[in-house]
Design a protein around this motif. Sequence first.
Motif, PDB file in Angstrom:
ATOM      1  N   GLY A  12       0.830  35.389  57.097  1.00  0.00           N
ATOM      2  CA  GLY A  12      -0.254  35.479  56.556  1.00  0.00           C
ATOM      3  C   GLY A  12      -1.590  35.341  57.692  1.00  0.00           C
ATOM      4  O   GLY A  12      -2.614  35.046  57.448  1.00  0.00           O
ATOM      5  N   GLY A  13      -0.947  36.044  58.811  1.00  0.00           N
ATOM      6  CA  GLY A  13      -1.884  36.201  60.023  1.00  0.00           C
ATOM      7  C   GLY A  13      -2.317  34.796  60.780  1.00  0.00           C
ATOM      8  O   GLY A  13      -3.051  34.679  61.467  1.00  0.00           O
ATOM      9  N   GLN A  14      -1.602  33.689  60.249  1.00  0.00           N
ATOM     10  CA  GLN A  14      -1.579  32.309  60.864  1.00  0.00           C
ATOM     11  C   GLN A  14      -0.481  31.826  61.435  1.00  0.00           C
ATOM     12  O   GLN A  14       0.604  32.211  61.363  1.00  0.00           O
ATOM     13  CB  GLN A  14      -2.011  31.507  59.933  1.00  0.00           C
ATOM     14  CG  GLN A  14      -3.319  31.665  58.837  1.00  0.00           C
ATOM     15  CD  GLN A  14      -4.440  31.477  59.621  1.00  0.00           C
ATOM     16  OE1 GLN A  14      -4.666  30.842  60.726  1.00  0.00           O
ATOM     17  NE2 GLN A  14      -5.465  32.466  59.331  1.00  0.00           N
ATOM     18  N   THR A  15      -0.606  31.102  62.480  1.00  0.00           N
ATOM     19  CA  THR A  15       0.614  30.705  63.213  1.00  0.00           C
ATOM     20  C   THR A  15       0.909  29.494  62.595  1.00  0.00           C
ATOM     21  O   THR A  15       0.199  28.387  62.195  1.00  0.00           O
ATOM     22  CB  THR A  15       0.163  30.337  64.833  1.00  0.00           C
ATOM     23  OG1 THR A  15      -0.367  31.706  65.372  1.00  0.00           O
ATOM     24  CG2 THR A  15       1.089  29.648  65.513  1.00  0.00           C
ATOM     25  N   VAL A  16       2.085  29.407  62.143  1.00  0.00           N
ATOM     26  CA  VAL A  16       3.001  28.195  61.957  1.00  0.00           C
ATOM     27  C   VAL A  16       4.146  27.572  62.778  1.00  0.00           C
ATOM     28  O   VAL A  16       4.787  28.369  63.236  1.00  0.00           O
ATOM     29  CB  VAL A  16       3.422  28.315  60.319  1.00  0.00           C
ATOM     30  CG1 VAL A  16       2.400  28.822  59.479  1.00  0.00           C
ATOM     31  CG2 VAL A  16       4.680  29.436  60.421  1.00  0.00           C
ATOM     32  N   LEU A  17       4.152  26.409  62.864  1.00  0.00           N
ATOM     33  CA  LEU A  17       5.141  25.724  63.369  1.00  0.00           C
ATOM     34  C   LEU A  17       5.939  24.760  62.613  1.00  0.00           C
ATOM     35  O   LEU A  17       5.239  23.844  61.718  1.00  0.00           O
ATOM     36  CB  LEU A  17       4.693  24.922  64.644  1.00  0.00           C
ATOM     37  CG  LEU A  17       4.072  25.393  65.721  1.00  0.00           C
ATOM     38  CD1 LEU A  17       3.172  24.502  66.656  1.00  0.00           C
ATOM     39  CD2 LEU A  17       4.813  26.297  66.674  1.00  0.00           C
ATOM     40  N   ALA A  18       7.031  24.486  62.869  1.00  0.00           N
ATOM     41  CA  ALA A  18       8.012  23.764  62.160  1.00  0.00           C
ATOM     42  C   ALA A  18       8.704  22.854  63.238  1.00  0.00           C
ATOM     43  O   ALA A  18       9.498  23.370  63.987  1.00  0.00           O
ATOM     44  CB  ALA A  18       9.089  24.355  61.069  1.00  0.00           C
ATOM     45  N   VAL A  19       8.478  21.635  63.163  1.00  0.00           N
ATOM     46  CA  VAL A  19       8.824  20.569  64.403  1.00  0.00           C
ATOM     47  C   VAL A  19       9.973  19.782  63.763  1.00  0.00           C
ATOM     48  O   VAL A  19       9.536  18.753  62.909  1.00  0.00           O
ATOM     49  CB  VAL A  19       7.873  19.882  65.053  1.00  0.00           C
ATOM     50  CG1 VAL A  19       8.463  19.227  66.353  1.00  0.00           C
ATOM     51  CG2 VAL A  19       6.923  20.972  65.619  1.00  0.00           C
ATOM     52  N   PRO A  20      11.195  19.453  64.258  1.00  0.00           N
ATOM     53  CA  PRO A  20      12.186  18.512  63.561  1.00  0.00           C
ATOM     54  C   PRO A  20      11.584  17.009  64.347  1.00  0.00           C
ATOM     55  O   PRO A  20      11.352  17.122  65.657  1.00  0.00           O
ATOM     56  CB  PRO A  20      13.483  18.912  64.038  1.00  0.00           C
ATOM     57  CG  PRO A  20      13.276  19.846  65.220  1.00  0.00           C
ATOM     58  CD  PRO A  20      12.008  20.417  65.064  1.00  0.00           C
ATOM     59  N   VAL A  21      11.562  16.033  63.363  1.00  0.00           N
ATOM     60  CA  VAL A  21      11.005  14.779  64.110  1.00  0.00           C
ATOM     61  C   VAL A  21      11.748  13.687  63.746  1.00  0.00           C
ATOM     62  O   VAL A  21      12.358  13.524  62.765  1.00  0.00           O
ATOM     63  CB  VAL A  21       9.387  14.443  63.497  1.00  0.00           C
ATOM     64  CG1 VAL A  21       9.236  13.254  64.018  1.00  0.00           C
ATOM     65  CG2 VAL A  21       8.511  15.784  63.698  1.00  0.00           C
ATOM     66  N   ARG A  22      12.117  12.682  64.816  1.00  0.00           N
ATOM     67  CA  ARG A  22      12.743  11.473  64.540  1.00  0.00           C
ATOM     68  C   ARG A  22      11.659  10.365  64.957  1.00  0.00           C
ATOM     69  O   ARG A  22      11.440  10.082  66.029  1.00  0.00           O
ATOM     70  CB  ARG A  22      14.155  11.217  65.093  1.00  0.00           C
ATOM     71  CG  ARG A  22      14.477   9.732  64.865  1.00  0.00           C
ATOM     72  CD  ARG A  22      15.934   9.955  65.596  1.00  0.00           C
ATOM     73  NE  ARG A  22      16.437   8.505  65.640  1.00  0.00           N
ATOM     74  CZ  ARG A  22      17.469   7.958  66.334  1.00  0.00           C
ATOM     75  NH1 ARG A  22      18.182   8.873  66.989  1.00  0.00           N
ATOM     76  NH2 ARG A  22      17.734   6.842  66.238  1.00  0.00           N
TER      77      ARG A  22
END
Length: 195
Positions: A12-22
């Motif tokens: 949608g014209g936006q930057t997205v990030l998905a970060v695996p976290v512990r």
Amino acid sequence: WNDSYPVARRIGGQTVLAVPVRQTKTPGDTNGVMYLRRDHATWRRTWIPTAPPPPFDLALAASSDYDIALTFIGSGFFPPSGVEPSGVFVVRSHDAGATWTPPRSIADLDTSGVNWLRLVGTPDGTLHLVWSVDQTLSGDLHARTIASAASHDDGASWQLGRSVINDPYVEVFTAARLGDSVLVVGRYHDGHQLA
């Protein structure tokens, strides 16, 4: 984050990030995915909890600006029923990542041999997922299968597909949309590519 890499996309014209976290700041480990969406000058964060082990090999696709699917290898957590077996899981958002469904199993697998998760959306709204499964048959004899699954309802349900490749020397390199189809490009361990 853990030993896995974050994934970034433009949705949608936006930057997205998905970060695996512990996270280890609180008693016991907290595992999950931090989803970040850049909304003009602000990063909006949403926490997606999962069960141990920490999620890895994230893949992200969107069928619209608001309907997003995120897949990962690990364990899903379904309060209050407990932990799902390890395997490939999906979470979905219908509000541009503000809220997410609980993790849902796509394939119940021993995750020790699962890797190279790739998620691709096609114009008809279908989500295609491919991944590599390694098995040790005996000693140094290994088998590698590139498995697939498809969802026609935005990730709510999945149908396992046929094995794409069954060759011990091939690993998934990438998957990409090609018109209304998905092209899976693999490579041999020595670097030679095959499609």
